[in-house]
Motif scaffolding. Structure first.
Motif, PDB file in Angstrom:
ATOM      1  N   GLU A 125       0.441  18.323  -7.698  1.00  0.00           N
ATOM      2  CA  GLU A 125       1.374  18.988  -8.612  1.00  0.00           C
ATOM      3  C   GLU A 125       2.823  18.773  -8.150  1.00  0.00           C
ATOM      4  O   GLU A 125       3.705  18.428  -8.962  1.00  0.00           O
ATOM      5  N   ARG A 162     -11.590  24.832 -14.280  1.00  0.00           N
ATOM      6  CA  ARG A 162     -10.173  24.732 -14.637  1.00  0.00           C
ATOM      7  C   ARG A 162      -9.461  23.716 -13.745  1.00  0.00           C
ATOM      8  O   ARG A 162      -8.585  22.974 -14.203  1.00  0.00           O
ATOM      9  N   LYS A 165     -10.003  20.085 -14.807  1.00  0.00           N
ATOM     10  CA  LYS A 165      -9.205  19.777 -15.996  1.00  0.00           C
ATOM     11  C   LYS A 165      -7.744  19.570 -15.633  1.00  0.00           C
ATOM     12  O   LYS A 165      -7.088  18.629 -16.118  1.00  0.00           O
ATOM     13  N   TYR A 166      -7.214  20.430 -14.765  1.00  0.00           N
ATOM     14  CA  TYR A 166      -5.815  20.317 -14.373  1.00  0.00           C
ATOM     15  C   TYR A 166      -5.597  19.064 -13.522  1.00  0.00           C
ATOM     16  O   TYR A 166      -4.588  18.352 -13.672  1.00  0.00           O
ATOM     17  N   GLU A 167      -6.530  18.777 -12.619  1.00  0.00           N
ATOM     18  CA  GLU A 167      -6.434  17.572 -11.797  1.00  0.00           C
ATOM     19  C   GLU A 167      -6.335  16.327 -12.675  1.00  0.00           C
ATOM     20  O   GLU A 167      -5.498  15.447 -12.440  1.00  0.00           O
ATOM     21  N   SER A 169      -5.324  16.116 -15.792  1.00  0.00           N
ATOM     22  CA  SER A 169      -4.072  16.079 -16.541  1.00  0.00           C
ATOM     23  C   SER A 169      -2.922  15.553 -15.686  1.00  0.00           C
ATOM     24  O   SER A 169      -2.043  14.842 -16.182  1.00  0.00           O
TER      25      SER A 169
END
Length: 385
Positions: A125, A162, A165-167, A169
């Motif tokens: 991130e 979750r 999914k975030y990884e 994106s």
């Protein structure tokens, strides 16, 4: 190019990061590495600078280490263990987030750069944010299948779902994704990441490997001593194999307790010194529990360290390990958690030891860092062009 690497691991002991940085510097790039627990005065090599951001040490439950017997029970001890089990996932996430907050000013001061290279999800991130800010290329280096690891603490299925999914994106913004095995690469591609390349945790070829003995002297586990390594199975098998020696060498995770039984311990040694130690005993243990998808798809460093040293392995029978061990005749396999299976695998290897030593020495021609570094350097050449 100017490359910024970000990692939450202790840089001085992370051989993958050090080898990657050295290979890229040798190819003409300039690197700055931000990690943690970097010793004062630590240097990697020409063209590479390193700085450290500290991280909290984590929850503690009291004394730990290698012990004979547990000797701790009662309501208060059980309550503490339950509290730690309950709170550990939140504490782990909070600790990693706090590190990113502390590292952000250092990252900002290091730029702008041409490439931001994120080592593992817990830096992705932060790396993605600054890559976008500087219009730099983002590289994601997934050392593990992050949200499919076996972790201490209570189950967290929603966090894992979750997180995957975030990884994805964030990783979708990367120009290239690196990982450590064909199995993890296939899994990441199946989740939608198109350009995933394998850079294994191999070691540089040894300049001179002494002739193998006709018979091994013992088993050596050289690595982190902690949960998930199936070491209780190693201890149980050691009782069946005695007087054949079983030895553990490595740093011990805090709070990890193991009934040693007949297993010997030796002090932790440097990476280069491990080669001679492996050759002294003659068999390398590559053990993992069959408790998560990450383990099933992993190729631990110690497998390739054994190849460098010219020493056969007894490895956990997990899909990715099985594929490499059997393809190259590196040793024998055992069922994780099954001490009788481990004992049988050791005896089979001893009975046909010359066949496996020859397999390991032949495999060293292809299972080496010189091969894997080419994949890394070529990918960066594409970024530069």
């Amino acid at each position: 190019m100017r490359i910024l690497m970000i990692a939450q691991s202790p840089i001085a002991g992370d051989s993958r990061i050090l080898r990657e940085a050295t290979a890229l510097a040798a190819a003409g790039h300039t690197l700055h590495v931000i990690g943690r627990d970097v010793p004062e005065g630590f240097e990697v090599g020409p063209g590479i600078t390193v700085e450290s951001v500290s991280r909290s040490s984590g929850l503690r439950t009291g004394s730990g280490g290698l012990t004979v017997g547990h000797g701790h029970s009662g309501p208060k001890v059980l309550a503490k263990r339950f509290g730690r089990w309950l709170l550990l996932p939140e504490h782990r996430s909070r600790t990693e987030k706090q590190w990113r907050i502390a590292a952000a000013p250092r990252v900002a001061a290091a730029g702008p750069v041409d490439v931001v290279h994120a080592h593992d999800f817990n830096t992705l991130e932060l790396a993605a944010e600054y890559a976008a800010r500087w219009s730099a290329a983002l590289v994601y280096d997934s050392h593990e299948l992050w949200f499919d690891r076996a972790l201490p603490g209570r189950p967290t299925p929603l966090w894992r779902a979750r997180g995957r999914k975030y990884e994805l994106s964030l990783a979708a913004r990367a120009r290239v994704v690196f990982t450590v095995s064909d199995g993890i690469a296939a899994r990441l591609r199946s989740r939608g990441l198109p350009d995933v390349r394998v850079v294994r945790n191999t070691f540089p070829r040894a300049d001179d490997v002494p002739p193998a003995p006709s018979r091994p002297e013992g088993l050596l586990y050289a690595g982190r001593v902690g949960a998930g390594r199936d070491l209780s199975t190693v201890v149980a098998a050691a009782r069946e194999l005695a007087p054949f020696r079983t030895v553990l060498m490595g740093s011990v995770d805090p709070n990890y307790r193991l009934d040693l039984g007949p297993v010997e311990t030796v002090p932790e040694r440097s990476i280069d010194e491990v080669d001679d130690t492996l050759r002294t005993y003659g068999i390398s243990l590559v053990t993992l529990t069959n408790t998560c998808e990450n383990h099933r798809l992993a190729l631990p460093n110690k497998l390739f360290h054994a190849v460098r040293a010219g020493v056969p392995v007894v490895a956990a029978d997990l899909p990715e390990l099985r594929a490499v061990v059997t393809e190259h005749t590196l040793g024998t396999l055992y069922e994780p958690g099954n001490a009788h299976s481990l004992t049988a695998a050791v005896r089979t290897l001893i009975d046909d030891y010359p066949t496996y030593t020859e397999g390991v020495r032949t495999a060293a021609k292809t299972l080496n860092w010189e091969q894997d570094a080419t994949t890394l350097v070529n990918a960066y050449a594409e970024l530069a062009s």
